[in-house]
Write a protein that holds these residues in place. Sequence first.
Motif, PDB file in Angstrom:
ATOM      1  N   ALA A 101     -20.884  27.869 -40.320  1.00 63.61           N
ATOM      2  CA  ALA A 101     -20.668  28.631 -41.551  1.00 63.61           C
ATOM      3  C   ALA A 101     -21.075  27.818 -42.775  1.00 63.61           C
ATOM      4  CB  ALA A 101     -19.198  29.047 -41.653  1.00 63.61           C
ATOM      5  N   TRP A 102     -20.685  26.539 -42.783  1.00 63.52           N
ATOM      6  CA  TRP A 102     -21.118  25.665 -43.883  1.00 63.52           C
ATOM      7  C   TRP A 102     -22.641  25.547 -43.903  1.00 63.52           C
ATOM      8  CZ3 TRP A 102     -18.400  24.133 -47.916  1.00 63.52           C
ATOM      9  CH2 TRP A 102     -17.001  24.097 -47.825  1.00 63.52           C
ATOM     10  N   GLY A 103     -23.242  25.454 -42.708  1.00 59.39           N
ATOM     11  CA  GLY A 103     -24.704  25.382 -42.645  1.00 59.39           C
ATOM     12  C   GLY A 103     -25.359  26.640 -43.165  1.00 59.39           C
ATOM     13  N   LEU A 104     -24.798  27.807 -42.825  1.00 63.49           N
ATOM     14  CA  LEU A 104     -25.356  29.077 -43.298  1.00 63.49           C
ATOM     15  C   LEU A 104     -25.253  29.210 -44.815  1.00 63.49           C
ATOM     16  CD1 LEU A 104     -24.100  31.714 -40.693  1.00 63.49           C
ATOM     17  CD2 LEU A 104     -26.487  31.211 -41.266  1.00 63.49           C
ATOM     18  N   ILE A 105     -24.101  28.845 -45.360  1.00 61.23           N
ATOM     19  CA  ILE A 105     -23.930  28.946 -46.815  1.00 61.23           C
ATOM     20  C   ILE A 105     -24.957  28.086 -47.530  1.00 61.23           C
ATOM     21  CG2 ILE A 105     -22.380  28.384 -48.729  1.00 61.23           C
ATOM     22  CD1 ILE A 105     -20.056  29.223 -46.900  1.00 61.23           C
ATOM     23  N   LEU A 106     -25.113  26.839 -47.068  1.00 55.95           N
ATOM     24  CA  LEU A 106     -26.122  25.969 -47.681  1.00 55.95           C
ATOM     25  C   LEU A 106     -27.519  26.546 -47.504  1.00 55.95           C
ATOM     26  CD1 LEU A 106     -26.520  22.201 -47.801  1.00 55.95           C
ATOM     27  CD2 LEU A 106     -28.272  23.461 -46.550  1.00 55.95           C
ATOM     28  N   ALA A 107     -27.811  27.026 -46.298  1.00 52.76           N
ATOM     29  CA  ALA A 107     -29.150  27.545 -46.008  1.00 52.76           C
ATOM     30  C   ALA A 107     -29.507  28.710 -46.923  1.00 52.76           C
ATOM     31  CB  ALA A 107     -29.235  27.964 -44.546  1.00 52.76           C
ATOM     32  N   TYR A 108     -28.609  29.692 -47.023  1.00 51.42           N
ATOM     33  CA  TYR A 108     -28.899  30.861 -47.847  1.00 51.42           C
ATOM     34  C   TYR A 108     -28.955  30.509 -49.333  1.00 51.42           C
ATOM     35  CZ  TYR A 108     -28.117  33.847 -43.770  1.00 51.42           C
ATOM     36  OH  TYR A 108     -28.204  34.455 -42.539  1.00 51.42           O
ATOM     37  N   LEU A 109     -28.009  29.695 -49.801  1.00 52.05           N
ATOM     38  CA  LEU A 109     -27.981  29.380 -51.233  1.00 52.05           C
ATOM     39  C   LEU A 109     -29.186  28.538 -51.647  1.00 52.05           C
ATOM     40  CD1 LEU A 109     -24.195  28.730 -51.976  1.00 52.05           C
ATOM     41  CD2 LEU A 109     -25.551  30.795 -52.365  1.00 52.05           C
ATOM     42  N   PHE A 110     -29.575  27.566 -50.828  1.00 50.83           N
ATOM     43  CA  PHE A 110     -30.723  26.738 -51.199  1.00 50.83           C
ATOM     44  C   PHE A 110     -32.031  27.510 -51.053  1.00 50.83           C
ATOM     45  CE2 PHE A 110     -27.779  23.405 -51.634  1.00 50.83           C
ATOM     46  CZ  PHE A 110     -28.413  22.331 -52.249  1.00 50.83           C
ATOM     47  N   THR A 111     -32.077  28.465 -50.129  1.00 52.51           N
ATOM     48  CA  THR A 111     -33.239  29.357 -50.095  1.00 52.51           C
ATOM     49  C   THR A 111     -33.296  30.170 -51.382  1.00 52.51           C
ATOM     50  OG1 THR A 111     -33.114  29.543 -47.686  1.00 52.51           O
ATOM     51  CG2 THR A 111     -34.367  31.227 -48.836  1.00 52.51           C
ATOM     52  N   GLY A 112     -32.132  30.663 -51.820  1.00 52.83           N
ATOM     53  CA  GLY A 112     -32.075  31.395 -53.080  1.00 52.83           C
ATOM     54  C   GLY A 112     -32.507  30.552 -54.263  1.00 52.83           C
ATOM     55  N   MET A 113     -32.098  29.278 -54.281  1.00 50.49           N
ATOM     56  CA  MET A 113     -32.507  28.380 -55.366  1.00 50.49           C
ATOM     57  C   MET A 113     -34.017  28.160 -55.352  1.00 50.49           C
ATOM     58  SD  MET A 113     -29.594  25.458 -54.935  1.00 50.49           S
ATOM     59  CE  MET A 113     -27.907  25.956 -54.556  1.00 50.49           C
ATOM     60  N   SER A 114     -34.559  27.970 -54.165  1.00 44.24           N
ATOM     61  CA  SER A 114     -35.996  27.744 -54.048  1.00 44.24           C
ATOM     62  C   SER A 114     -36.785  28.948 -54.559  1.00 44.24           C
ATOM     63  CB  SER A 114     -36.356  27.453 -52.588  1.00 44.24           C
ATOM     64  OG  SER A 114     -37.726  27.159 -52.447  1.00 44.24           O
ATOM     65  N   THR A 115     -36.353  30.140 -54.163  1.00 44.62           N
ATOM     66  CA  THR A 115     -37.079  31.336 -54.589  1.00 44.62           C
ATOM     67  C   THR A 115     -36.790  31.676 -56.056  1.00 44.62           C
ATOM     68  OG1 THR A 115     -35.321  32.667 -53.571  1.00 44.62           O
ATOM     69  CG2 THR A 115     -37.329  32.346 -52.307  1.00 44.62           C
TER      70      THR A 115
END
Length: 482
Positions: A101-115
């Motif tokens: 869950a921690w990995g998913l939150i980081l993954a989605y949020l940092f993808t959002g930051m990148s885009t």
Amino acid sequence: MTAEIELTQSVHGLKKECLSYGEVLAQSIAVIAPTTTPAANLGLIYASAGNGTWLSFLIGMMGLIFVAVNINQFARRSASPGSLYSYIVKGLGVTAGVLSAWGLILAYLFTGMSTLCGFAIFGQSLLNHIGIHTHVLTLFALGTVLAWYVAYKDIQLSAKMMLLLEAFSIGLILVLGLIIWLQKGFAVDISQLTLQGATPGGISLGVVLVVFGFSGFESATSLGDEAKKPLKNIPKSVMQSAIWTGVFFMIMAYIEVLGFRGSSVDLAKTEEPLSFLAEQAGVGFLGTLISVGALLSFFACVLACINPAARVLFMMARHGLFHTSLGKAHDANLTPHTAIALCSLITFIIPATLNLFGIKPFVILGYTGTICTYGFLLVYILVSVAAPVYLHRLGKLRSLDLAFSVLAVLFMMIPIIGTLGIPGSDLFPVPPSPYNIFPYLFLLYLFAGFSWFMIQRLRYPKMVKKLEHSIDAIHASFSDVE
């Protein structure tokens, strides 16, 4: 709450079974944001993989198809807003599930930051063409606020907007790709097919960025409450999003590398490769339209990342891992509004802070795009290990299922080796600074998340049993489908 709202909300308070298959597929496609890779990120992959760029995409697609098979072992049997977090808890237990869950939150949020950085880059470029000059922070704020509002207001509005924006952008890119290849006489590029100059290390490092390009293909699993026929439409969306975007990526990678052949401009250093190729082909207006499409696609991806991140956070809060306010749904909109607000705020703060320290958006895009990959790799490996364990408990494990699990994990090791590198190796060199420290920052983040989980576990001894009971109840509600 009105009777009408009560009939349309799920047990979690979200809008129940409101999204069609196309809208569910749009969620996965929008997080992948297929427009952004050929329009902006391809140069980063080419810088590592060179003429093996298409092969990096093929390897990444094959690996993620195996991962999709493992995800669908769960998705065909149950569905919830917890996404892969709920699946991994079911297969490997609470501790592994919480780490995922921690990995998913980081993954989605940092993808959002990148885009969000991509949104700012293309936004500045388009505005400059018409004589309007604005600061990148203004565009960061604009993109975040718009994404927050749509995510807060209505999941159906989010899904329909994402579907339309991506379809428009992909159509334009395919038309331009056909024009470029036509002008090259539909040439067969021997340099690419023979991998001239490409190295195993470069291709594997390219796979790291390719995983970022595909990342989020599983995000439809976060729509477990909101999807119609979830046990059919979610698995179908997961698999088809990986296959169709993979084919699209390989075609455009081949055409763009071919298009830059003989040019004085280096693809590896070009922020808007399709705009350049459109000018070279004499259809500059199409390049402008694609830039508009890329801008919209970047925005759609920011929106699409906030949605699943908020739903994972929402479920974690309902399980006692965060404050209960994050686990509440809006009475009228039936969206996890508090979790959406927090995810939107984080998506804005980190790139804005980096920019204030003088780091350019294109560089931030590369940093955050690499970091988010670690979150996805962790979750993809865990769910691939969890699948055969889960099937064994059900008494339905086959040799083929075990093979898919092993193949998925082995494929995911390629980007891991490419990320970490092997000291002294020419084939798999250690990445340059600061990329070489990102894996350790990710491990530190996981340690912090694990420590928080242990603290909450000590504070609330019954939390783990309640969490397990909650997820078991979700799975049991679908047991009659088997």
